[in-house]
Motif scaffolding. Sequence first.
Motif, PDB file in Angstrom:
ATOM      1  N   ILE A 143       0.834  -1.136   0.036  1.00 29.64           N
ATOM      2  CA  ILE A 143      -0.029  -0.080   0.003  1.00 29.64           C
ATOM      3  C   ILE A 143       0.895   1.298   0.010  1.00 29.64           C
ATOM      4  O   ILE A 143       1.893   1.416   0.690  1.00 29.64           O
ATOM      5  N   GLY A 144       0.471   2.054  -0.923  1.00 30.92           N
ATOM      6  CA  GLY A 144       1.309   3.606  -0.955  1.00 30.92           C
ATOM      7  C   GLY A 144       2.761   3.173  -1.890  1.00 30.92           C
ATOM      8  O   GLY A 144       3.456   4.137  -1.835  1.00 30.92           O
ATOM      9  N   GLY A 145       3.064   1.936  -2.300  1.00 31.88           N
ATOM     10  CA  GLY A 145       4.142   1.672  -3.068  1.00 31.88           C
ATOM     11  C   GLY A 145       3.952   1.539  -4.523  1.00 31.88           C
ATOM     12  O   GLY A 145       3.067   1.481  -4.941  1.00 31.88           O
ATOM     13  N   HIS A 146       5.156   1.234  -5.279  1.00 30.81           N
ATOM     14  CA  HIS A 146       5.051   1.021  -6.407  1.00 30.81           C
ATOM     15  C   HIS A 146       5.879   0.165  -6.961  1.00 30.81           C
ATOM     16  O   HIS A 146       5.679  -0.524  -7.979  1.00 30.81           O
ATOM     17  N   GLN A 147       6.730  -0.402  -6.037  1.00 29.32           N
ATOM     18  CA  GLN A 147       7.791  -1.783  -6.424  1.00 29.32           C
ATOM     19  C   GLN A 147       6.813  -2.853  -6.255  1.00 29.32           C
ATOM     20  O   GLN A 147       6.283  -3.268  -5.435  1.00 29.32           O
ATOM     21  N   VAL A 148       6.983  -3.689  -7.334  1.00 30.97           N
ATOM     22  CA  VAL A 148       6.477  -4.869  -7.482  1.00 30.97           C
ATOM     23  C   VAL A 148       7.449  -6.045  -6.943  1.00 30.97           C
ATOM     24  O   VAL A 148       8.697  -6.092  -7.265  1.00 30.97           O
ATOM     25  N   ILE A 149       6.991  -6.528  -5.775  1.00 23.06           N
ATOM     26  CA  ILE A 149       7.789  -7.728  -5.103  1.00 23.06           C
ATOM     27  C   ILE A 149       7.243  -9.005  -5.536  1.00 23.06           C
ATOM     28  O   ILE A 149       6.043  -9.516  -5.173  1.00 23.06           O
ATOM     29  N   PRO A 150       8.105  -9.827  -6.132  1.00 24.49           N
ATOM     30  CA  PRO A 150       7.748 -11.395  -6.219  1.00 24.49           C
ATOM     31  C   PRO A 150       7.603 -12.099  -5.116  1.00 24.49           C
ATOM     32  O   PRO A 150       8.432 -11.941  -4.224  1.00 24.49           O
ATOM     33  N   ILE A 151       6.734 -12.907  -5.006  1.00 21.68           N
ATOM     34  CA  ILE A 151       6.793 -13.765  -3.860  1.00 21.68           C
ATOM     35  C   ILE A 151       6.371 -15.221  -4.325  1.00 21.68           C
ATOM     36  O   ILE A 151       5.837 -15.612  -5.334  1.00 21.68           O
ATOM     37  N   ASN A 152       6.933 -15.952  -3.485  1.00 19.36           N
ATOM     38  CA  ASN A 152       6.770 -17.366  -3.923  1.00 19.36           C
ATOM     39  C   ASN A 152       6.125 -18.277  -2.696  1.00 19.36           C
ATOM     40  O   ASN A 152       6.901 -18.454  -1.618  1.00 19.36           O
TER      41      ASN A 152
END
Length: 324
Positions: A143-152
Amino acid sequence: RKNITQKPMVAHYRFEDIIGSSRAIQDTIRQARKFSSADSAILIHGESGTGKELFSQSIHNASSRNMQPFVAVNCAALPESLIDSELFGYEGGSFTGARKEGKAGLFEQAHQGTIFLDEISELPLHLQSRLLRVLQEKEIVRIGGHQVIPINVRIICASNKNLLECVKEGTFREDLYFRISVLQLYLPPLRKRTEDIPKLFHHFIKKKNQLTSPLFERINLDILTSYQWPGNVRELENVSERFLVLCKGEKLTAQKIYQILKNSLYPSYSLPPSSPKEEMHNRLISEEELIEQALRKAEGNKEKAAEILGISRTTLWRKMKSLK
């Protein structure tokens, strides 16, 4: 204090901890073991108190992810305004009261491990669409961010409601249902595995109090196996605890133990006589007790009470009328 007492994100239970030799529970364990070797999403169905988290932790510990985090989330317990930030995290300064450094969400914390979403049916619709995207893309944005964080992460969901009925009612997304239910596990209620009840009862007694009297070991537990157990294993554990409290300070004879057991199971009423002549009366009293328990749990709401008992509201009304 919060930091000190924070629970580590690990799964404590294994399949070996599940007590029961009945065919119903053994078949369920065998199926769950097979599921643990796959990496697909699992949906666990079962009434409240049947051990959904116990099975989810066991599946995690038997999987290749067992050295990674196990994160359990009760979707019904989190306030709707906080679920979004708890699941997906937020960047610093996103809203009033947010940490300056931001916070990782539960999906990030479960990276490489398993996330268990209990009471998935209670997730608000706008978050269901976001969860669907996470499952499809395997990435999140705080929330409030723009970075895409990959998760597994491996997702295990649980519900005591029929999700297909929720889909028909419009309270649960159909596309999300099919995404989380690749593998489905049904946990049998306690009334369908009555042969396990004595073992479970002895287990709870010994866990809470080292009551190993030979007299107690030989006590007849038919009274427990004939009960319907609307609260399942959780209710059985409560009865065992009530039993131990009532045993304190008593001279434990076989007759006394049986009387205490009856009082523990039916705290509001003493059990009716069990002679053959009064068998019908016995059944009526037992049914009355079940209906009263359901009404107490539902706080007087007849529709909810009928749902707890697994009968229609009309049937409940008719039974209440016949029992006066």
